[in-house]
Design a protein around this motif. Structure first.
Motif, PDB file in Angstrom:
ATOM      1  N   SER A  47       0.850  -1.176   0.000  1.00 24.19           N
ATOM      2  CA  SER A  47       0.000   0.000   0.000  1.00 24.19           C
ATOM      3  C   SER A  47       0.892   1.234   0.000  1.00 24.19           C
ATOM      4  N   VAL A  77      -1.480  -1.245  -4.070  1.00 24.29           N
ATOM      5  CA  VAL A  77      -2.624  -0.369  -3.798  1.00 24.29           C
ATOM      6  C   VAL A  77      -2.137   1.069  -3.718  1.00 24.29           C
ATOM      7  N   ASP A  79      -3.019   4.608  -2.702  1.00 19.35           N
ATOM      8  CA  ASP A  79      -4.010   5.210  -1.818  1.00 19.35           C
ATOM      9  C   ASP A  79      -4.190   6.695  -2.130  1.00 19.35           C
ATOM     10  N   ASN A 105      -7.280   3.304  -5.126  1.00 26.55           N
ATOM     11  CA  ASN A 105      -8.364   3.722  -4.239  1.00 26.55           C
ATOM     12  C   ASN A 105      -8.972   5.031  -4.734  1.00 26.55           C
ATOM     13  N   THR A 111      -3.610   2.104   5.523  1.00 26.45           N
ATOM     14  CA  THR A 111      -2.999   0.798   5.275  1.00 26.45           C
ATOM     15  C   THR A 111      -3.944  -0.357   5.561  1.00 26.45           C
ATOM     16  N   SER A 114      -6.742  -0.745   3.042  1.00 24.05           N
ATOM     17  CA  SER A 114      -6.164  -1.065   1.729  1.00 24.05           C
ATOM     18  C   SER A 114      -5.739  -2.526   1.666  1.00 24.05           C
ATOM     19  N   LYS A 117      -8.772  -4.742   1.335  1.00 28.34           N
ATOM     20  CA  LYS A 117      -9.297  -4.662  -0.027  1.00 28.34           C
ATOM     21  C   LYS A 117      -8.484  -5.534  -0.971  1.00 28.34           C
TER      22      LYS A 117
END
Length: 373
Positions: A47, A77, A79, A105, A111, A114, A117
């Protein structure tokens, strides 16, 4: 009178540290993790927020790992970065030939959320969570996974985090002293039973045993460990799985990072007090020690230090002034001393306690080169 009361409070403050010192000196230690006969398939989740300055190096570092590239996927990911992190990460993974997926996202999630997910789309039964701005040693990932699969009772493992080896800055020296002691404490805990004070820089866990990371409060690393312990499994700290972070040179940036980490660790600590009822060494011994260290020690230490200095100043003013000067000199010339590291850590913990109740789930990049790119 003030002098002796202050000294008594200081002694009371360091009791858990004395116990840990004895434990890491003469207590049980884990053996070396067995060499992997075959490499299980793993999903590595990263993340990131505003890490364009380091993402190419991070991808190169993962590729340089001894872990075979055909035995892992990376789920990245982004963010809601405001820089070029997403595009640069896509290019880097493609050039490296790493199987990957980019998740963008649509709002800042932090974190924990994320990771949860990404776990929903992960293909493999072992999850590795890691940061975008840290760097493994070549064998770190293999040793981490080796420890994880070496025992069916182990549900989660974390690596050993240190500042970059060639970083001689003041913040890095202080962090190195702290990490050296911290790692040995966690190693002793996990050799006897379990530790929840994980390093989020490198964590691996079995997805069927840790199905979700608590994303309402607390740090992702500690919450991962707590979830495993709650289910009756063990967690381990693997000192041979070395990972390095680039410590912020700017004191204020490092201060914010450390306060955020302290706050989320304390949140996780106070959110799992029901585990004290479990009949195992972690719940009966180690967890109470950690609660004492994080919730009680800072107050006792600062109150005791203030009373001790005040009492000394009243009785022996010249001696008190000399002691203050000595402490200042030690802090300046022996930055990596355990004493200075301990005192600084109490500041972070105290501020973390004051921050309880604030939403600390989102973060900012602390990469040294972030924003220069």
């Amino acid at each position: 009178m003030l002098l002796w009361i202050g000294l008594g409070l200081i002694v009371a403050a360091i009791i858990p540290y004395i116990i840990f010192f004895i434990g890491i000196s003469v207590g049980k230690r884990p053996g070396e993790p067995p060499a992997l006969k075959e490499y299980p398939s793993i999903s590595i989740i990263i993340s990131a927020y505003n890490e364009e300055a380091v993402i190419q190096k991070r991808v190169d570092n993962i590729l340089a790992s001894s872990y075979p590239v055909d035995r892992y996927e990376v789920i990245f990911v982004d963010d809601c970065s405001s820089d070029n992190t997403r595009a640069l990460s896509e290019e880097a993974f493609q050039r490296a030939g790493i199987t990957h997926r980019i998740i963008a996202n649509t709002e800042r999630m932090g974190t924990n959320r994320s990771y949860n997910k990404a776990m929903q789309v992960a293909r493999f039964p072992i999850i590795v969570t890691t940061d975008a701005d840290v760097f493994f040693e070549r064998e770190a990932l293999a040793r981490l996974i080796s420890r994880l699969v070496s025992d069916d009772r182990i549900a989660a493992v974390c690596g050993d985090l240190h500042p970059l080896p060639d970083d001689g800055s003041h913040p890095a020296q202080m962090e190195s002293a702290y990490r050296n002691y911290y790692g040995r404490m966690c190693t002793w805990e996990s050799a006897v039973d379990s530790t929840y004070t994980f390093n989020g820089a490198l964590v691996a866990f079995k997805r069927d045993l840790v199905t979700r990371i608590d994303d309402k409060r607390g740090a992702d690393d500690a919450n991962t460990a707590f979830e495993a312990i709650r289910r009756g499994f063990r967690t381990a700290y693997e000192p041979s799985a070395l990972v390095y972070e680039d410590i912020p040179r700017d004191f204020h940036k490092q201060y914010r990072q450390k306060i955020r980490r302290a706050t989320r660790l304390i949140e996780a600590t106070t959110a799992n007090l029901d585990l004290l009822r479990h009949a195992r060494p972690f719940s009966r011994f180690f967890y109470p020690l950690r609660i004492y260290m994080y919730l009680v020690t800072p107050a006792l230490f600062f109150a005791g230090s203030a009373l001790f200095i005040a009492g000394l100043a009243l009785a022996f003013p010249i001696l008190a002034l000399g002691l203050i000067c000595l402490i200042a000199l030690v802090g300046y010339f022996w930055r990596s001393s355990t004493l200075i590291s301990f005192a600084t850590n109490q500041v972070y913990l105290a501020k973390g306690l004051l921050n309880l109740g604030k939403d600390m789930r989102v973060w900012e990049s602390t990469s040294t080169k972030a924003g220069t790119g």
